[in-house]
Design a protein around this motif. Structure first.
Motif, PDB file in Angstrom:
ATOM      1  N   GLY A 287     117.887  37.745 -39.620  1.00 46.65           N
ATOM      2  CA  GLY A 287     117.316  39.458 -39.231  1.00 46.65           C
ATOM      3  C   GLY A 287     117.119  40.147 -37.864  1.00 46.65           C
ATOM      4  N   VAL A 288     117.514  39.759 -36.547  1.00 46.40           N
ATOM      5  CA  VAL A 288     118.021  40.327 -35.478  1.00 46.40           C
ATOM      6  C   VAL A 288     119.417  40.851 -35.495  1.00 46.40           C
ATOM      7  CG1 VAL A 288     118.207  39.899 -32.818  1.00 46.40           C
ATOM      8  CG2 VAL A 288     116.509  38.846 -33.948  1.00 46.40           C
ATOM      9  N   GLY A 289     120.121  39.662 -36.046  1.00 44.78           N
ATOM     10  CA  GLY A 289     122.293  39.870 -36.680  1.00 44.78           C
ATOM     11  C   GLY A 289     121.830  41.143 -37.195  1.00 44.78           C
ATOM     12  N   LEU A 290     121.657  41.056 -38.586  1.00 47.89           N
ATOM     13  CA  LEU A 290     120.896  42.279 -39.020  1.00 47.89           C
ATOM     14  C   LEU A 290     120.784  43.256 -39.108  1.00 47.89           C
ATOM     15  CD1 LEU A 290     122.731  41.945 -42.059  1.00 47.89           C
ATOM     16  CD2 LEU A 290     120.231  41.933 -43.310  1.00 47.89           C
ATOM     17  N   GLY A 291     120.046  43.526 -38.228  1.00 49.02           N
ATOM     18  CA  GLY A 291     119.170  44.715 -37.332  1.00 49.02           C
ATOM     19  C   GLY A 291     119.905  45.812 -36.816  1.00 49.02           C
ATOM     20  N   ALA A 292     120.531  45.193 -36.130  1.00 51.25           N
ATOM     21  CA  ALA A 292     121.444  44.980 -34.744  1.00 51.25           C
ATOM     22  C   ALA A 292     122.754  45.541 -35.321  1.00 51.25           C
ATOM     23  CB  ALA A 292     122.252  44.443 -33.784  1.00 51.25           C
ATOM     24  N   PHE A 293     123.244  44.692 -36.264  1.00 54.51           N
ATOM     25  CA  PHE A 293     123.675  45.464 -37.156  1.00 54.51           C
ATOM     26  C   PHE A 293     124.649  47.095 -38.131  1.00 54.51           C
ATOM     27  CE2 PHE A 293     127.133  45.340 -41.480  1.00 54.51           C
ATOM     28  CZ  PHE A 293     128.606  45.458 -40.007  1.00 54.51           C
ATOM     29  N   SER A 294     123.022  47.244 -38.729  1.00 56.36           N
ATOM     30  CA  SER A 294     122.714  48.095 -39.602  1.00 56.36           C
ATOM     31  C   SER A 294     122.660  48.983 -38.811  1.00 56.36           C
ATOM     32  CB  SER A 294     121.418  47.694 -40.517  1.00 56.36           C
ATOM     33  OG  SER A 294     120.560  47.800 -39.418  1.00 56.36           O
ATOM     34  N   VAL A 295     121.968  49.369 -37.436  1.00 54.98           N
ATOM     35  CA  VAL A 295     122.613  49.691 -36.592  1.00 54.98           C
ATOM     36  C   VAL A 295     123.369  50.643 -35.873  1.00 54.98           C
ATOM     37  CG1 VAL A 295     120.823  51.313 -34.412  1.00 54.98           C
ATOM     38  CG2 VAL A 295     119.318  50.056 -36.160  1.00 54.98           C
ATOM     39  N   ILE A 296     124.069  49.319 -34.944  1.00 55.32           N
ATOM     40  CA  ILE A 296     125.300  49.928 -34.520  1.00 55.32           C
ATOM     41  C   ILE A 296     126.414  51.069 -35.709  1.00 55.32           C
ATOM     42  CG2 ILE A 296     127.594  48.873 -33.495  1.00 55.32           C
ATOM     43  CD1 ILE A 296     125.171  46.883 -32.498  1.00 55.32           C
ATOM     44  N   LEU A 297     126.430  50.119 -36.695  1.00 51.17           N
ATOM     45  CA  LEU A 297     127.455  50.993 -38.056  1.00 51.17           C
ATOM     46  C   LEU A 297     126.817  52.383 -38.910  1.00 51.17           C
ATOM     47  CD1 LEU A 297     129.560  50.384 -39.816  1.00 51.17           C
ATOM     48  CD2 LEU A 297     127.849  49.130 -41.666  1.00 51.17           C
ATOM     49  N   MET A 298     125.683  52.656 -38.298  1.00 53.36           N
ATOM     50  CA  MET A 298     125.225  53.380 -38.266  1.00 53.36           C
ATOM     51  C   MET A 298     125.387  54.665 -37.818  1.00 53.36           C
ATOM     52  SD  MET A 298     123.311  55.269 -41.099  1.00 53.36           S
ATOM     53  CE  MET A 298     121.758  54.580 -41.795  1.00 53.36           C
ATOM     54  N   GLY A 299     125.086  54.491 -36.388  1.00 54.79           N
ATOM     55  CA  GLY A 299     125.291  54.833 -35.332  1.00 54.79           C
ATOM     56  C   GLY A 299     127.123  55.428 -34.913  1.00 54.79           C
ATOM     57  N   LEU A 300     127.637  54.502 -35.398  1.00 55.48           N
ATOM     58  CA  LEU A 300     128.942  54.569 -34.695  1.00 55.48           C
ATOM     59  C   LEU A 300     130.167  55.418 -35.942  1.00 55.48           C
ATOM     60  CD1 LEU A 300     130.091  51.163 -33.462  1.00 55.48           C
ATOM     61  CD2 LEU A 300     130.019  52.719 -32.245  1.00 55.48           C
ATOM     62  N   ALA A 301     129.636  54.930 -37.729  1.00 59.61           N
ATOM     63  CA  ALA A 301     130.082  55.451 -39.186  1.00 59.61           C
ATOM     64  C   ALA A 301     129.637  56.348 -39.617  1.00 59.61           C
ATOM     65  CB  ALA A 301     130.584  54.168 -39.700  1.00 59.61           C
ATOM     66  N   VAL A 302     128.486  56.784 -38.686  1.00 55.10           N
ATOM     67  CA  VAL A 302     127.247  57.903 -39.419  1.00 55.10           C
ATOM     68  C   VAL A 302     126.872  59.110 -39.326  1.00 55.10           C
ATOM     69  CG1 VAL A 302     125.438  58.419 -41.315  1.00 55.10           C
ATOM     70  CG2 VAL A 302     126.800  56.284 -41.582  1.00 55.10           C
ATOM     71  N   ASN A 303     125.882  59.732 -37.660  1.00 61.64           N
ATOM     72  CA  ASN A 303     125.432  60.277 -37.049  1.00 61.64           C
ATOM     73  C   ASN A 303     124.218  59.141 -36.098  1.00 61.64           C
ATOM     74  OD1 ASN A 303     122.223  61.003 -37.564  1.00 61.64           O
ATOM     75  ND2 ASN A 303     124.311  61.450 -39.487  1.00 61.64           N
ATOM     76  N   ILE A 304     124.027  59.824 -34.964  1.00 63.15           N
ATOM     77  CA  ILE A 304     123.080  59.212 -34.235  1.00 63.15           C
ATOM     78  C   ILE A 304     121.765  59.751 -33.914  1.00 63.15           C
ATOM     79  CG2 ILE A 304     122.560  59.088 -31.979  1.00 63.15           C
ATOM     80  CD1 ILE A 304     124.732  57.209 -32.299  1.00 63.15           C
ATOM     81  N   VAL A 305     121.507  60.676 -35.578  1.00 62.43           N
ATOM     82  CA  VAL A 305     120.032  60.411 -35.361  1.00 62.43           C
ATOM     83  C   VAL A 305     119.896  59.860 -36.382  1.00 62.43           C
ATOM     84  CG1 VAL A 305     118.833  62.724 -36.475  1.00 62.43           C
ATOM     85  CG2 VAL A 305     120.459  63.140 -34.765  1.00 62.43           C
ATOM     86  N   ALA A 306     120.541  59.614 -37.205  1.00 63.12           N
ATOM     87  CA  ALA A 306     120.005  58.756 -38.568  1.00 63.12           C
ATOM     88  C   ALA A 306     120.040  57.177 -38.034  1.00 63.12           C
ATOM     89  CB  ALA A 306     121.087  58.418 -39.446  1.00 63.12           C
TER      90      ALA A 306
END
Length: 299
Positions: free
Chosen positions: A99-118
């Motif tokens: 759970g922790v790994g999946l959550g951290a990965f999802s947030v980091i990927l969203m920030g790097l590939a999409v945008n910081i607000v999302a």
């Protein structure tokens, strides 16, 4: 002489998938996708796919951490006792790491590939579901679903922010729709699984305040939800296609909720109206969000 604890067999991919609560995830992903498609801007398909993937992974992470924390509760509830942790197919540490790994990965990927607000809203949604709803509210107050409903209302905001980089009135209304939909949806379920919650010591509204109060609250929240669902049309944020579908489907929701809110039950009652409202409420949310996307595309 010390007897070693029996080793659990290794969990397979189906157990890890079950941790993510796929049925719940499907609704989360759909509302997030609709929030994205309802925007007035065009998002690159690859970025859009990545954003939806991150929403799905974030929802899965929240579900896994929820099951990690509530393993003891799930063990005594018929509805949840076959999940991987209470059924003994997985140890709690594996669920926590997953759970922790999946959550951290999802947030980091969203920030790097999409945008910081999302990414920021996604992080808040995961933390809200795990810390505010699961850890704090659910075991302490019958208002757990009311306040905790915000956790499931974030995806439209995330989808909108992924495409636009900001948040405006329409996604806030979409947040409000899911937020106000959650109590009648979940309390309808709680009415026919009340014994499960009572056995587990979870202070759901039917357990703490009784069936009559719960039914009354279902009726009140349905009225508030109906206002939020219809609001985009008179506010000029949606057209007549959405308005017509919203009015028709909400009228049927209101009728089912009225039956549930005003009836009394007997010990051998089958709870059919409550089950009917619960099942329709899921379909209802899909229809309302799909109608908004169709309306925006036609316009």
């Amino acid at each position: 002489m010390t007897i070693a604890a029996p080793l659990l067999p290794p969990a397979d991919w189906r157990d890890f998938l079950a941790l993510t609560k796929p049925r719940v995830m499907s609704l989360v992903v759909f509302t997030g996708l609709c929030g994205m498609l309802a925007t007035p801007v065009h998002i690159h398909p690859v970025i859009g796919f990545t954003a939806i993937l991150c929403i799905a992974l974030g929802a899965g992470a929240a579900g896994a951490l929820n099951q990690w924390y509530e393993a003891d509760i799930d063990r005594v509830m018929r509805r949840t006792m076959k999940r991987p942790l209470p059924a003994g197919r997985m140890d709690r540490q594996s669920a926590l790491h997953f759970g922790v790994g999946l959550g951290a990965f999802s947030v980091i990927l969203m920030g790097l590939a999409v945008n910081i607000v999302a990414a920021a809203i996604l992080a808040v949604s995961i933390l809200f579901y795990v810390l505010v709803y699961t850890v704090w509210l659910k075991p302490r107050t019958p208002q757990n679903i009311v306040i905790g409903g915000a956790a499931g209302a974030f995806p439209p905001l995330i989808g909108w922010a992924a495409a636009t980089g900001d948040v405006t009135l329409l996604p806030i209304l979409l947040f409000a729709i899911v937020f106000l939909w959650t109590p009648p949806h979940f309390w309808a379920l709680a009415l026919f699984v009340e014994t499960d919650y009572a056995n587990a010591g979870v202070p759901m509204l039917p357990v703490v305040a009784g069936e009559r109060v719960t039914r009354h609250q279902i009726g009140l929240y349905t009225i508030a939800m109906a206002a939020a669902v219809v609001a985009p049309w008179p506010l000029g944020l949606a057209g007549p296609v959405y308005g017509g579908i919203a009015l028709a489907t909400t009228a049927w929701f209101g009728w089912l909720a009225r039956i549930v809110a005003t009836r009394t039950t007997q010990p051998d009652d089958s709870m059919r109206p409550e089950k009917r409202l619960f099942k329709y409420s899921i379909l209802y949310l899909f229809i309302v969000f799909a109608a908004l996307v169709v309306d925006r595309w036609i316009a």
